[in-house]
Design a protein around this motif. Structure first.
Motif, PDB file in Angstrom:
ATOM      1  N   GLY A 126       0.814  -1.207   0.000  1.00  0.00           N
ATOM      2  CA  GLY A 126       0.000   0.000   0.000  1.00  0.00           C
ATOM      3  C   GLY A 126       0.845   1.254   0.000  1.00  0.00           C
ATOM      4  N   GLU A 127       0.172   2.410  -0.091  1.00  0.00           N
ATOM      5  CA  GLU A 127       0.857   3.708  -0.143  1.00  0.00           C
ATOM      6  C   GLU A 127       1.557   4.000   1.181  1.00  0.00           C
ATOM      7  OE1 GLU A 127      -0.227   8.444  -0.911  1.00  0.00           O
ATOM      8  OE2 GLU A 127      -1.806   6.966  -0.558  1.00  0.00           O
ATOM      9  N   LEU A 128       2.762   4.538   1.083  1.00  0.00           N
ATOM     10  CA  LEU A 128       3.522   4.911   2.275  1.00  0.00           C
ATOM     11  C   LEU A 128       3.048   6.261   2.808  1.00  0.00           C
ATOM     12  CD1 LEU A 128       7.060   3.941   0.924  1.00  0.00           C
ATOM     13  CD2 LEU A 128       5.732   2.671   2.634  1.00  0.00           C
ATOM     14  N   GLU A 129       3.343   6.502   4.085  1.00  0.00           N
ATOM     15  CA  GLU A 129       3.023   7.795   4.692  1.00  0.00           C
ATOM     16  C   GLU A 129       3.889   8.888   4.052  1.00  0.00           C
ATOM     17  OE1 GLU A 129       2.112  11.087   6.599  1.00  0.00           O
ATOM     18  OE2 GLU A 129       0.911   9.251   6.740  1.00  0.00           O
ATOM     19  N   PRO A 130       3.286   9.914   3.410  1.00  0.00           N
ATOM     20  CA  PRO A 130       4.060  10.933   2.684  1.00  0.00           C
ATOM     21  C   PRO A 130       5.063  11.692   3.547  1.00  0.00           C
ATOM     22  CG  PRO A 130       1.731  11.050   2.087  1.00  0.00           C
ATOM     23  CD  PRO A 130       1.825  10.114   3.250  1.00  0.00           C
ATOM     24  N   THR A 131       4.769  11.892   4.838  1.00  0.00           N
ATOM     25  CA  THR A 131       5.653  12.720   5.662  1.00  0.00           C
ATOM     26  C   THR A 131       7.009  12.078   5.924  1.00  0.00           C
ATOM     27  OG1 THR A 131       4.568  11.835   7.634  1.00  0.00           O
ATOM     28  CG2 THR A 131       3.770  13.946   6.804  1.00  0.00           C
ATOM     29  N   ASN A 132       7.137  10.748   5.760  1.00  0.00           N
ATOM     30  CA  ASN A 132       8.465  10.123   5.900  1.00  0.00           C
ATOM     31  C   ASN A 132       8.723   9.100   4.797  1.00  0.00           C
ATOM     32  OD1 ASN A 132       6.855   7.974   6.720  1.00  0.00           O
ATOM     33  ND2 ASN A 132       7.317   8.246   8.893  1.00  0.00           N
ATOM     34  N   GLU A 133       8.195   9.388   3.621  1.00  0.00           N
ATOM     35  CA  GLU A 133       8.282   8.446   2.510  1.00  0.00           C
ATOM     36  C   GLU A 133       9.719   8.164   2.089  1.00  0.00           C
ATOM     37  OE1 GLU A 133       5.555   8.324  -1.271  1.00  0.00           O
ATOM     38  OE2 GLU A 133       7.331   9.536  -1.735  1.00  0.00           O
ATOM     39  N   GLY A 134      10.581   9.181   2.064  1.00  0.00           N
ATOM     40  CA  GLY A 134      11.964   8.968   1.633  1.00  0.00           C
ATOM     41  C   GLY A 134      12.688   7.974   2.528  1.00  0.00           C
ATOM     42  N   TYR A 135      12.566   8.164   3.841  1.00  0.00           N
ATOM     43  CA  TYR A 135      13.167   7.234   4.810  1.00  0.00           C
ATOM     44  C   TYR A 135      12.600   5.832   4.625  1.00  0.00           C
ATOM     45  CZ  TYR A 135      14.287   5.280   9.434  1.00  0.00           C
ATOM     46  OH  TYR A 135      14.732   4.492  10.463  1.00  0.00           O
ATOM     47  N   ALA A 136      11.282   5.756   4.462  1.00  0.00           N
ATOM     48  CA  ALA A 136      10.625   4.457   4.328  1.00  0.00           C
ATOM     49  C   ALA A 136      11.088   3.722   3.066  1.00  0.00           C
ATOM     50  CB  ALA A 136       9.111   4.647   4.300  1.00  0.00           C
ATOM     51  N   LEU A 137      11.190   4.445   1.961  1.00  0.00           N
ATOM     52  CA  LEU A 137      11.634   3.819   0.712  1.00  0.00           C
ATOM     53  C   LEU A 137      13.035   3.226   0.860  1.00  0.00           C
ATOM     54  CD1 LEU A 137      10.343   6.414  -1.894  1.00  0.00           C
ATOM     55  CD2 LEU A 137       9.618   4.018  -1.719  1.00  0.00           C
ATOM     56  N   ALA A 138      13.927   3.970   1.501  1.00  0.00           N
ATOM     57  CA  ALA A 138      15.290   3.470   1.705  1.00  0.00           C
ATOM     58  C   ALA A 138      15.291   2.199   2.539  1.00  0.00           C
ATOM     59  CB  ALA A 138      16.147   4.547   2.369  1.00  0.00           C
ATOM     60  N   LYS A 139      14.451   2.161   3.574  1.00  0.00           N
ATOM     61  CA  LYS A 139      14.361   0.984   4.432  1.00  0.00           C
ATOM     62  C   LYS A 139      13.753  -0.207   3.697  1.00  0.00           C
ATOM     63  CE  LYS A 139      16.137   2.336   8.328  1.00  0.00           C
ATOM     64  NZ  LYS A 139      17.333   1.671   8.894  1.00  0.00           N
ATOM     65  N   VAL A 140      12.765   0.041   2.854  1.00  0.00           N
ATOM     66  CA  VAL A 140      12.152  -1.034   2.066  1.00  0.00           C
ATOM     67  C   VAL A 140      13.168  -1.627   1.102  1.00  0.00           C
ATOM     68  CG1 VAL A 140      10.469  -1.537   0.255  1.00  0.00           C
ATOM     69  CG2 VAL A 140       9.769  -0.212   2.253  1.00  0.00           C
ATOM     70  N   VAL A 141      13.901  -0.771   0.399  1.00  0.00           N
ATOM     71  CA  VAL A 141      14.884  -1.257  -0.573  1.00  0.00           C
ATOM     72  C   VAL A 141      15.961  -2.099   0.112  1.00  0.00           C
ATOM     73  CG1 VAL A 141      16.709  -0.561  -2.175  1.00  0.00           C
ATOM     74  CG2 VAL A 141      14.483   0.565  -2.250  1.00  0.00           C
ATOM     75  N   THR A 142      16.460  -1.649   1.255  1.00  0.00           N
ATOM     76  CA  THR A 142      17.491  -2.407   1.967  1.00  0.00           C
ATOM     77  C   THR A 142      16.964  -3.764   2.416  1.00  0.00           C
ATOM     78  OG1 THR A 142      18.502  -0.349   2.732  1.00  0.00           O
ATOM     79  CG2 THR A 142      19.123  -2.368   3.880  1.00  0.00           C
ATOM     80  N   ALA A 143      15.742  -3.797   2.927  1.00  0.00           N
ATOM     81  CA  ALA A 143      15.145  -5.068   3.356  1.00  0.00           C
ATOM     82  C   ALA A 143      14.942  -6.013   2.177  1.00  0.00           C
ATOM     83  CB  ALA A 143      13.816  -4.808   4.065  1.00  0.00           C
ATOM     84  N   ARG A 144      14.472  -5.467   1.072  1.00  0.00           N
ATOM     85  CA  ARG A 144      14.271  -6.304  -0.117  1.00  0.00           C
ATOM     86  C   ARG A 144      15.617  -6.799  -0.677  1.00  0.00           C
ATOM     87  NH1 ARG A 144       9.576  -7.455   0.928  1.00  0.00           N
ATOM     88  NH2 ARG A 144       7.821  -7.132  -0.506  1.00  0.00           N
TER      89      ARG A 144
END
Length: 310
Positions: A126-144
């Motif tokens: 689902g859609e990430l929270e816009p207020t911390n999307e950049g941090y979240a994307l980096a964490k998702v990519v590292t986990a994947r």
């Protein structure tokens, strides 16, 4: 018998400091270089360090972190610095043949505005929270990235722990950089010191958040080192229950003895209405957090008074 050698990234941050303070961490040989000694944004430097020291395991706890104001103000930095650190340490560990890695993710990796407990399989659903999307994307990519390495070669076990929101000793209390709970501690302390009769709360205070004392996360990480084989590829680390923003302010005021009142500014952003992680896997694995909210705030406030204000 020689001790297991572990590289801990982010040893100077809140999570890293609490891992280093854990009473059982002396059972291992810990390498915890600060950023001036090892810049995780420099792949060649990371590769050289790992090649030289040859740790048996990596724990990736480093990151550029901050609260809602910092994330909104610096989205480029939160995306790129965390992405560079994550991919560099994981890629270098893989390249030099380190078979075990524990990556610390974030509950920001989960979809926004989901009222039920967030399960590990919901990452990228689902859609990430816009207020911390950049941090979240980096964490998702590292986990994947960790996940993909395991898919290609099962001899590499690169697993991700996904903590809920954290607070505690060695936290950041400056409102420019801090998360919600340390910001509350700082704000209420100043109000008490300055004799202010009211403290402002952003929003109506009914949004719910799950904040775990960081010493409990450190305990989970140490247990994960000891029980690495049974650790799932993805696992939340959390409380399994949450509190309203108003409740966090109220307990903090009680701990400090602040007797003023609270006012709400409903024009301010508050982020997600609720973000609670599922602890089913964690409990099946045999671990639960031990610190209640009042105890955690008392320990954090003690640190704030003795270390931050000095």
């Amino acid at each position: 018998m020689s001790k297991t050698k572990i590289l801990l990234t982010g040893g100077g941050g809140m999570v890293g400091c609490n891992i280093l303070e854990h009473p059982s961490i002396s059972e291992f040989e810990i390498l915890a270089p600060r950023s001036r000694e090892l810049d995780l944004r420099d792949f060649s430097a990371v590769l050289s360090y790992l090649s030289k020291h040859q740790p048996n395991m990596v724990i990736h706890a480093a990151g550029k972190v901050g609260g809602i104001q910092a994330n909104m103000r610096e989205p480029v930095g939160f995306l790129m610095e965390n992405l560079d650190m994550g991919r560099n340490i994981v890629s270098a560990a893989h390249k030099v043949g380190i078979k075990r890695l524990i990556n610390l993710g974030s509950s920001c990796m989960y979809p926004r505005n989901y009222s039920e407990p967030l399960r590990e399989e919901m990452v990228l659903k689902g859609e990430l929270e816009p207020t911390n999307e950049g941090y979240a994307l980096a964490k998702v990519v590292t986990a994947r990235f960790c996940d993909y390495i395991m898919r290609e070669d099962a001899s590499y076990q690169y697993k991700t722990l996904i903590p809920c929101n954290l607070y505690g000793r060695h936290d950041k209390f400056d409102p420019v950089h801090s998360h919600l709970l340390p910001a509350i501690i700082h704000k209420v302390h100043l109000a008490k010191q300055n004799g202010q009769q009211t403290v402002e709360i952003w929003g109506d205070g009914t949004a719910r958040r799950e904040f775990m004392y960081v010493g409990d996360l450190a305990d989970a990480v140490v247990r994960a080192i000891h029980n690495f084989e049974t650790l799932p590829p993805y696992m939340n680390i959390g409380l399994g229950h949450d509190f309203t923003i108003n409740e966090y302010y109220q307990v903090t005021a009680e701990v400090m003895g602040y007797t003023g009142s609270f006012v709400h500014d409903i024009s301010k952003p508050v982020g997600m209405a609720r973000k609670l992680v599922s602890v089913d896997r964690q409990q099946a694995w045999g671990w639960n957090a031990q610190s209640d909210l009042r105890t955690g705030i008392e320990k954090t406030y003690e640190f704030y008074l003795k270390e931050y204000l000095q």
